[in-house]
Design an enzyme around this catalytic site. Structure first.
Site, PDB file in Angstrom:
ATOM      1  N   GLU A 241      -6.459  17.089  33.750  1.00 48.41           N
ATOM      2  CA  GLU A 241      -6.052  15.424  33.705  1.00 48.41           C
ATOM      3  C   GLU A 241      -6.998  15.204  32.498  1.00 48.41           C
ATOM      4  O   GLU A 241      -7.553  15.699  31.542  1.00 48.41           O
ATOM      5  CB  GLU A 241      -7.245  15.567  34.971  1.00 48.41           C
ATOM      6  CG  GLU A 241      -7.553  13.620  35.097  1.00 48.41           C
ATOM      7  CD  GLU A 241      -8.752  13.331  35.795  1.00 48.41           C
ATOM      8  OE1 GLU A 241      -8.926  13.756  36.630  1.00 48.41           O
ATOM      9  OE2 GLU A 241     -10.031  12.665  36.051  1.00 48.41           O
ATOM     10  N   GLU A 246     -12.295   5.653  29.788  1.00 50.72           N
ATOM     11  CA  GLU A 246     -12.993   5.104  30.514  1.00 50.72           C
ATOM     12  C   GLU A 246     -14.364   4.455  30.284  1.00 50.72           C
ATOM     13  O   GLU A 246     -14.751   4.659  29.228  1.00 50.72           O
ATOM     14  CB  GLU A 246     -13.859   6.735  32.044  1.00 50.72           C
ATOM     15  CG  GLU A 246     -12.497   7.231  32.461  1.00 50.72           C
ATOM     16  CD  GLU A 246     -13.493   8.686  33.624  1.00 50.72           C
ATOM     17  OE1 GLU A 246     -13.572   8.589  34.827  1.00 50.72           O
ATOM     18  OE2 GLU A 246     -13.851   9.118  32.271  1.00 50.72           O
TER      19      GLU A 246
END
Length: 353
Positions: A241, A246
């Site tokens: 990932e 974020e």
């Protein structure tokens, strides 16, 4: 008489042995002879005074001498190889930027192998291979995006339900809007959207850029990220990932760049952070430059994390893109009790070679 015959025979044997050694054939015809006269001639297309490493196409013309070998094997230094019977050939380098490649050519003359190496520096201009400018109002482009639907956040204990409604994902005024709402829906107390390019577009290596403006509100958790194409068979985190960005509404203006893979996932992920200003009032550029030997994270073209990629990590296969906004959960944290709605805006997504 017997003694005289032995003395005469000995020099003869020595001469035979010396002649055998001087032939250059060691008996192993698969061993390259790096002291041979193989010469690698190269022409990088488009070289000028201003462009000493080529015009950005990455095209290099090769001419090997001697040109009468039976066959040639070429290792171009970018992971690609060629086996051919001709001494003249062309190769196109695709990794953007100015890079040095070690080229090795092995020629076989029917009896022995001879090899040589040469370093070349090639410039490849970035070329957009996929993107979405979000310039058509309405639902997100179905040829580029699908949806993850459902509740719970797939292990993150998030309270939102991801839908495919225009109420939660819509293109308006040149931007994609992912709208997180406080509402009762299918047993969940919030709704939002999670778009992904899985099954529609994936890529291996390159630079991906997202221009986006963060939502506001305690508990919001927008993300711009990628997952390995093999997630259905390798599962997570073995598939890998790459989180380009974020952001947490409870930690305004703090940008996370993170990698998840075996031994480094969840709370032990490999990540870094950087602080910016006006994350929820201005658009910023979030990008990842992903190569075979490194992964670099940027905000507004400012580098804030470098990861040394190797063959042992899962970051050497195709990945697809994801855009979503969660709320609360393990990472999003406490939700503001006064939260009603907030919008995550994405101006564009662009992927370069």
């Amino acid at each position: 008489m017997k003694i005289f015959k032995k003395i005469v025979a000995l020099p003869t044997l020595i001469l035979v042995a010396l002649f055998s050694c001087s032939s250059g054939d060691s008996g192993d015809k698969n061993t390259p002879n790096t002291t041979s006269t193989v010469v690698i001639n190269t022409e990088i297309v488009g070289i000028t005074t201003l462009l000493p490493n080529g015009n950005g196409t990455g095209v290099v013309k090769f001419n090997v001498s001697p040109n009468n070998a039976t066959s040639y094997k070429i290792v171009f230094g970018d992971g690609e190889t060629l086996e051919t019977t001709t001494a003249t050939f062309t190769h196109t380098y695709t990794s953007s930027g100015t890079k040095t490649y070690e080229v090795q050519v092995t020629a076989f003359d029917g009896l022995k192998y001879f090899s040589a190496t040469k370093s070349i520096v090639v410039f490849v201009a970035p070329t957009e291979v996929w993107g979405d400018e979000f310039d058509v109002d309405g639902a997100p482009n179905s040829t580029k995006w699908g949806y993850d639907l459902g509740a719970g956040g797939w292990g993150n204990n998030e309270p939102q339900y991801y839908t495919n409604r225009l109420d939660n994902a819509i293109v308006q005024g040149g931007v994609l809007k992912i709208i997180t709402k406080k509402e009762n829906y299918s047993g969940s107390s919030y709704t939002s959207a999670r778009l992904l390019s899985k099954g529609k577009f994936s890529f291996k290596y390159g630079k991906v850029e997202f221009r986006a403006k963060m939502p506001s509100g305690g508990g919001t958790w927008p993300a711009l990220w990628m997952l390995g194409d093999n997630i259905d068979t390798a599962s997570w985190p073995a598939c890998g990932e790459i989180d380009a960005m974020e952001h947490l509404g409870n930690q305004m203006n703090k940008i996370y760049g993170t990698l998840h893979y075996p031994g480094h996932s969840g709370a032990t992920a490999d990540g870094s952070t950087t602080m910016i200003s006006n994350a929820d009032t201005e658009f910023h550029l979030y990008s990842v430059d992903w190569r075979a030997d490194y992964i670099k994270f940027y905000v507004d073209n400012q580098l804030f994390k470098t990861f040394a990629n190797t063959a042992s990590t899962p970051f050497n296969d195709k990945f697809f893109l994801i855009i979503n906004c969660a709320i609360g959960g393990n990472f999003g944290g406490t939700i503001d009790p006064n939260f009603v709605s907030s919008t995550f805006e994405i101006d564009y997504v662009r992927v370069y070679n």
